[in-house]
Design an enzyme around this catalytic site. Sequence first.
Site, PDB file in Angstrom:
ATOM      1  N   THR A  40      38.112  43.853  46.572  1.00 14.24           N
ATOM      2  CA  THR A  40      38.840  43.355  47.751  1.00 14.24           C
ATOM      3  C   THR A  40      39.818  44.424  48.256  1.00 14.24           C
ATOM      4  O   THR A  40      39.958  44.615  49.466  1.00 14.24           O
ATOM      5  CB  THR A  40      39.623  42.079  47.367  1.00 14.24           C
ATOM      6  OG1 THR A  40      38.685  41.128  46.883  1.00 14.24           O
ATOM      7  CG2 THR A  40      40.375  41.499  48.554  1.00 14.24           C
ATOM      8  N   HIS A  43      37.930  46.912  50.214  1.00 11.07           N
ATOM      9  CA  HIS A  43      37.626  46.412  51.571  1.00 11.07           C
ATOM     10  C   HIS A  43      38.837  46.622  52.485  1.00 11.07           C
ATOM     11  O   HIS A  43      38.700  47.019  53.638  1.00 11.07           O
ATOM     12  CB  HIS A  43      37.253  44.926  51.546  1.00 11.07           C
ATOM     13  CG  HIS A  43      35.914  44.652  50.946  1.00 11.07           C
ATOM     14  ND1 HIS A  43      34.751  45.177  51.456  1.00 11.07           N
ATOM     15  CD2 HIS A  43      35.544  43.902  49.882  1.00 11.07           C
ATOM     16  CE1 HIS A  43      33.721  44.772  50.723  1.00 11.07           C
ATOM     17  NE2 HIS A  43      34.178  43.999  49.752  1.00 11.07           N
ATOM     18  N   GLU A  64      45.687  41.574  41.379  1.00  8.38           N
ATOM     19  CA  GLU A  64      45.392  41.546  39.945  1.00  8.38           C
ATOM     20  C   GLU A  64      46.468  42.374  39.243  1.00  8.38           C
ATOM     21  O   GLU A  64      46.459  43.599  39.319  1.00  8.38           O
ATOM     22  CB  GLU A  64      44.012  42.169  39.673  1.00  8.38           C
ATOM     23  CG  GLU A  64      42.871  41.438  40.366  1.00  8.38           C
ATOM     24  CD  GLU A  64      41.497  42.060  40.095  1.00  8.38           C
ATOM     25  OE1 GLU A  64      41.391  42.904  39.179  1.00  8.38           O
ATOM     26  OE2 GLU A  64      40.551  41.709  40.801  1.00  8.38           O
ATOM     27  N   GLU A 195      20.671  47.086  36.711  1.00  8.26           N
ATOM     28  CA  GLU A 195      21.645  48.038  37.251  1.00  8.26           C
ATOM     29  C   GLU A 195      20.938  49.360  37.506  1.00  8.26           C
ATOM     30  O   GLU A 195      20.014  49.714  36.778  1.00  8.26           O
ATOM     31  CB  GLU A 195      22.808  48.242  36.254  1.00  8.26           C
ATOM     32  CG  GLU A 195      23.840  49.287  36.653  1.00  8.26           C
ATOM     33  CD  GLU A 195      24.471  49.036  38.022  1.00  8.26           C
ATOM     34  OE1 GLU A 195      24.880  47.905  38.327  1.00  8.26           O
ATOM     35  OE2 GLU A 195      24.543  50.008  38.806  1.00  8.26           O
ATOM     36  N   ILE A 286      29.394  30.391  43.672  1.00 11.54           N
ATOM     37  CA  ILE A 286      30.595  30.485  42.826  1.00 11.54           C
ATOM     38  C   ILE A 286      31.583  31.421  43.493  1.00 11.54           C
ATOM     39  O   ILE A 286      31.221  32.526  43.888  1.00 11.54           O
ATOM     40  CB  ILE A 286      30.262  31.072  41.434  1.00 11.54           C
ATOM     41  CG1 ILE A 286      29.174  30.259  40.738  1.00 11.54           C
ATOM     42  CG2 ILE A 286      31.535  31.234  40.610  1.00 11.54           C
ATOM     43  CD1 ILE A 286      29.661  29.255  39.735  1.00 11.54           C
TER      44      ILE A 286
HETATM   45 ZN    ZN Z   1      40.186  40.781  42.579  1.00 13.02          ZN
END
Ligand code: ZN
Length: 341
Positions: A40, A43, A64, A195, A286
């Site tokens: 985030t 972004h 965080e 991955e 989710i």
């Molecule tokens: Zn986060």
Amino acid sequence: MKAIAKARPAPGLDLVEVAEPEIRPGHVKIRVERGSVCGTDLHIYDWDAWSSHRVKPPRVIGHEFCGTVVEVGEGVTTHQVGDFVSSESHIVDETDPDYLRGDGHIARSTRLLGVDVDGGFCPYAVVPVMNARHTPSIVPKSVASMQDALGNAVHTVMDGPVEGQRVLITGMGPIGLFAVAICKCLGAEKIYATEVSPFRIGLAEQLGADVVLSPAILDISAELSKIEPHGLDATLEMSGKRSSLDLALRHTRPGGRVSLLGLYADTEIGIDLNNLIFKGLRLQGIIGRKMWETWDQMTWMFTEKGLDVNAVVTHEMPFENFEDAMQTLKKGEAGKIVLTF
Ligand code: ZN
């Protein structure tokens, strides 16, 4: 004090001088010790379509983080000076029926720390007391700082049975890597991961993935048909890639669950709904963490189940070096980058 902020409506972030936040009733003041950089934040750094519509500069970013309570506001009875806490980014309206129903993480009135209100990428942050989650002392500080993100993985993994299950996890970004460790911790029978980055493949193996499949090396769908002909019990889709969604719908067994956490750049993707219906798949979206069930589950895993996600922290650096952190993340050569304050 210095803070990492979106100072103006343009790409990039700045280290700006801001006033230390004042304590308020129902809030606690935290001396921030570690902060973890999230997708985030990237972004917001990039100033993409989502963030340029949502974030109103100037805004201190960071949702965080962890640290020690240095002041408690009027009416606070659950926290004391000296408590070690970690941030929960959903700031809720306690009168919202969505929150009261247990859906605070998806409530329409919920705002995000470091996005809609000033966050914690600075030496001191003031947050609503309920957003400062007590964290057991056995959790290393770097890990404590990223529990908001770890909680996304806990929420995804624990929204269905895990023990004895054969699970496919697509995409080994930090949340996918966390999910591998959580599935291992909860006794999944076999953990498959997908991955492409060799760096992240190594991390996935270190965290407990039994088999990591790279689309750069083989046809994953053909391989899964061969090694798991009866299908997987659950697929946790963390990549937001159409090809991974196809794998999930094709290789999850009849009656299995498909949990979607990765966000898709293109949302207009045709899927065969009849296939989903005929297979009786449980498809679930989710987002975020349940308030507060996910935090309780996370604490239980740290204290009772020995959850160890230290390997996901690949870098630690002083917060003034945030530009390095952003560039390292963009290269995909990192798990989680933790900033020190
Ligand atoms: Zn986060």
